[in-house]
Design a protein around this motif. Sequence first.
Motif, short mmCIF file in Angstrom:
data_model
loop_
_atom_site.label_atom_id
_atom_site.label_comp_id
_atom_site.label_asym_id
_atom_site.label_seq_id
_atom_site.Cartn_x
_atom_site.Cartn_y
_atom_site.Cartn_z
N ILE A 151 88.49 41.33 -18.28
CA ILE A 151 88.58 41.34 -19.52
C ILE A 151 87.23 41.24 -19.85
O ILE A 151 86.81 41.88 -21.00
CB ILE A 151 89.58 40.13 -20.24
N ALA A 152 86.66 40.20 -19.45
CA ALA A 152 85.01 40.16 -19.84
C ALA A 152 84.15 41.28 -19.72
O ALA A 152 83.32 41.68 -20.42
CB ALA A 152 84.45 38.87 -19.15
N PHE A 159 73.00 41.57 -11.79
CA PHE A 159 73.05 42.01 -13.06
C PHE A 159 73.27 41.03 -14.00
O PHE A 159 74.52 40.36 -14.14
CB PHE A 159 73.88 43.12 -13.39
N GLU A 160 72.23 40.00 -14.43
CA GLU A 160 72.54 38.63 -14.86
C GLU A 160 72.91 39.19 -16.39
O GLU A 160 72.45 40.01 -16.99
CB GLU A 160 71.29 37.92 -14.95
N PRO A 161 74.01 38.09 -16.94
CA PRO A 161 74.59 38.27 -18.22
C PRO A 161 73.64 38.13 -19.20
O PRO A 161 72.83 37.17 -19.22
CB PRO A 161 75.65 37.39 -18.36
N ASP A 162 73.71 39.11 -20.38
CA ASP A 162 72.73 39.04 -21.65
C ASP A 162 73.39 38.11 -22.38
O ASP A 162 74.55 37.84 -22.21
CB ASP A 162 71.94 40.41 -21.99
N SER A 163 72.72 38.24 -23.52
CA SER A 163 73.15 37.39 -24.61
C SER A 163 74.71 37.85 -25.28
O SER A 163 75.51 37.04 -25.35
CB SER A 163 72.48 37.37 -25.89
N MET A 164 74.91 39.27 -25.17
CA MET A 164 76.09 39.94 -25.67
C MET A 164 77.26 39.64 -24.39
O MET A 164 78.30 39.09 -25.03
CB MET A 164 76.03 41.32 -25.68
N THR A 165 76.98 39.57 -23.25
CA THR A 165 77.91 39.31 -22.34
C THR A 165 78.23 37.91 -22.21
O THR A 165 79.40 37.61 -22.07
CB THR A 165 77.24 39.67 -20.79
N ARG A 166 77.53 36.94 -22.54
CA ARG A 166 77.62 35.53 -22.67
C ARG A 166 78.63 35.22 -23.58
O ARG A 166 79.37 34.43 -23.63
CB ARG A 166 76.26 34.84 -22.77
N PHE A 205 79.26 35.81 -13.17
CA PHE A 205 79.33 37.09 -13.66
C PHE A 205 78.21 37.90 -13.22
O PHE A 205 76.94 37.41 -13.91
CB PHE A 205 79.58 37.11 -15.10
N ASP A 206 78.12 38.93 -12.53
CA ASP A 206 77.11 39.77 -12.37
C ASP A 206 77.17 41.11 -12.41
O ASP A 206 76.53 42.08 -11.61
CB ASP A 206 76.45 39.36 -10.99
N TYR A 207 78.65 41.67 -13.11
CA TYR A 207 78.73 43.11 -13.17
C TYR A 207 77.55 43.93 -13.82
O TYR A 207 77.27 43.15 -15.01
CB TYR A 207 80.15 43.16 -13.79
N PRO A 208 77.50 45.22 -13.59
CA PRO A 208 76.60 46.09 -14.49
C PRO A 208 77.53 46.34 -15.66
O PRO A 208 78.71 46.81 -15.65
CB PRO A 208 76.45 47.13 -13.79
N VAL A 209 77.12 46.24 -16.91
CA VAL A 209 77.96 46.45 -18.15
C VAL A 209 77.36 47.64 -18.98
O VAL A 209 78.03 48.04 -20.11
CB VAL A 209 78.19 45.28 -18.97
N THR A 210 76.39 48.30 -18.56
CA THR A 210 75.80 49.13 -19.24
C THR A 210 75.49 50.39 -18.60
O THR A 210 75.56 50.38 -17.20
CB THR A 210 74.19 48.94 -19.84
N ARG A 211 75.39 51.59 -19.11
CA ARG A 211 75.18 52.99 -18.32
C ARG A 211 73.92 52.80 -17.61
O ARG A 211 73.94 53.18 -16.44
CB ARG A 211 75.10 54.02 -19.39
N LYS A 212 73.01 52.17 -18.04
CA LYS A 212 71.53 52.18 -17.28
C LYS A 212 71.91 51.30 -16.11
O LYS A 212 71.45 51.71 -14.83
CB LYS A 212 70.56 51.42 -18.09
N ASP A 213 72.65 50.22 -16.15
CA ASP A 213 72.58 49.32 -14.70
C ASP A 213 73.79 49.98 -14.01
O ASP A 213 73.32 49.59 -12.61
CB ASP A 213 73.15 47.78 -15.26
N ALA A 214 74.67 50.53 -14.50
CA ALA A 214 75.59 51.27 -13.59
C ALA A 214 74.76 52.50 -12.72
O ALA A 214 75.17 52.51 -11.58
CB ALA A 214 76.84 52.14 -14.52
#
Length: 525
Positions: free
Chosen positions: A51-52, A206-213, A233-242
């Motif tokens: 979910i996160a 991929f460290e969580p940024d403020s939005m992910t936190r 939590f260290d998932y890539p959540v952006t296209r760039k990180d993916a």
Amino acid sequence: MAEEKILRFVLGDQLSRGISSLDGAEVGRDVIFMAEVMAEATSVKHHKKKIAFLFSAMRHFADDLREEGFTVDYLRLDAERNPGDFGSALAEAVERHGVNRVVMTEPSEVRVLEAAESWREELAVNLDILSDRRFLASHEDFVSWATTDSGAQPKSLRMEYFYREMRRRTGYLMKDGEPEGGQWNYDADNRKSLPDSIRPPSRPRFEPDSMTREVMRLVAERFDAHFGDIEPFDYPVTRKDAEAYLDWFVVEALPGFGDWQDAMKQGEPLLFHSHLSTLINCGLLDPRECCEKAEKAYRDGRAPLNAVEGFIRQIIGWREFIRGVYWLKMPDYADSNVLDATRPLPGFFWTGKTEMNCLAQAISETRANAYAHHIQRLMIIGNFCLIAGIDPKEVQEWFLIVYSDAYDWVEMPNVVGMALFADGGFVASKPYAASGSYINKMSDYCGSCRFEVKQKSGEKACPFNYLYWNFLSENEDVLRKNQRMGLVMGSLRKMKQNRLDEVRSDSERFFANSEMQGWGRTESA
């Protein structure tokens, strides 16, 4: 005549800039609508990390669209005006923006598509549902391949033949109309156990940024009773990180993926696996770019053929095949249970606390990571559920709950057809049942287990050993008709009665023990 204003509805697993619902989108005219709704987050008690991940990836995708200049109406889960379901949220957005038309890409699941079809009648504007081009084979392509000239469906389908057709169509790993290296499939070269001297590559974090936190705090508050750990939590959540994660895999892990893709090692949940399925299934990565980068690595001499072929086969072969089976066989496919398996899912599937070390490892890693690689899923978890006779409905729901890459279209056929043989062989040519010797060969789990993998009977024996033969005995009437089971069923028929009595006695004792007590389909804490 007033210019047509379009509301473009993008779902949480459609986070691709090239998605069909965004074709022709115009800045200043159209509105892109996205929504986090409780009905979807709780359709089952999804893993907290899933979910996160999805909420964070959705919010980042929305920001990327805003940077392009688009008007994005993003409904957060904790918004006061959130009605809690897609249909109501969409209707309110249509009224709010005064649009003439709604455009969306076809949902990936039957359940959501049926809901979307009902919105056509409820909305005061036209709703266009477009095909999902992210898959390489359309629904029509698969139906055409899977049916005879008369329109009849065969009793079984085999992924290998579909995969060959997809290789020809895409041209991946083809040379002058023939498969690279002279053979289609290098699976026989992909089954090595991992030597102690081999160390998996170190992965990027991929460290969580403020939005992910912010999302993580929301999930911890609203979904505390759901399965799984949200930290770390260290998932890539952006296209760039993916993209960066894909590039890392191709360079660092793909070269070793071929030899050791079936291996398992305690404390190493990822090994040489790509860990990209979550990113592909939500749209942050396109399957074509994954195949193309892997193929280029082979052409450039940076990755061996057996590794690249195995990786591409998983994407254009198995992934596309499973999706095709889902849409071909639903809705009845979900109820398949040819082996009449009825035992409840054990409570340790939610805790990971079991004396069987292989299951403890695979389930605990799933709880921590919302991930387990395909051999852990098939030959540890799936194999146990198969030979223990666990109800397919309960297993389907568990898989859908616990994995970040799980959606109905990919989870259901894998469980029903591949792991549990519940469809009677439509997908798999035989049950993927195995005793403890296979687990011992492909992992180091057995060395840390309180059970003895080489012991066949008694309280110290590995439960996989006697449950395997008990499964064959319980399902003899069905399995003896399977040609690929002839040798092992012959061994069962030759088994002495006292040995068969031991198998049944050990199995009955195992099913009666406290570890095997089921908690029911709704328990996930």
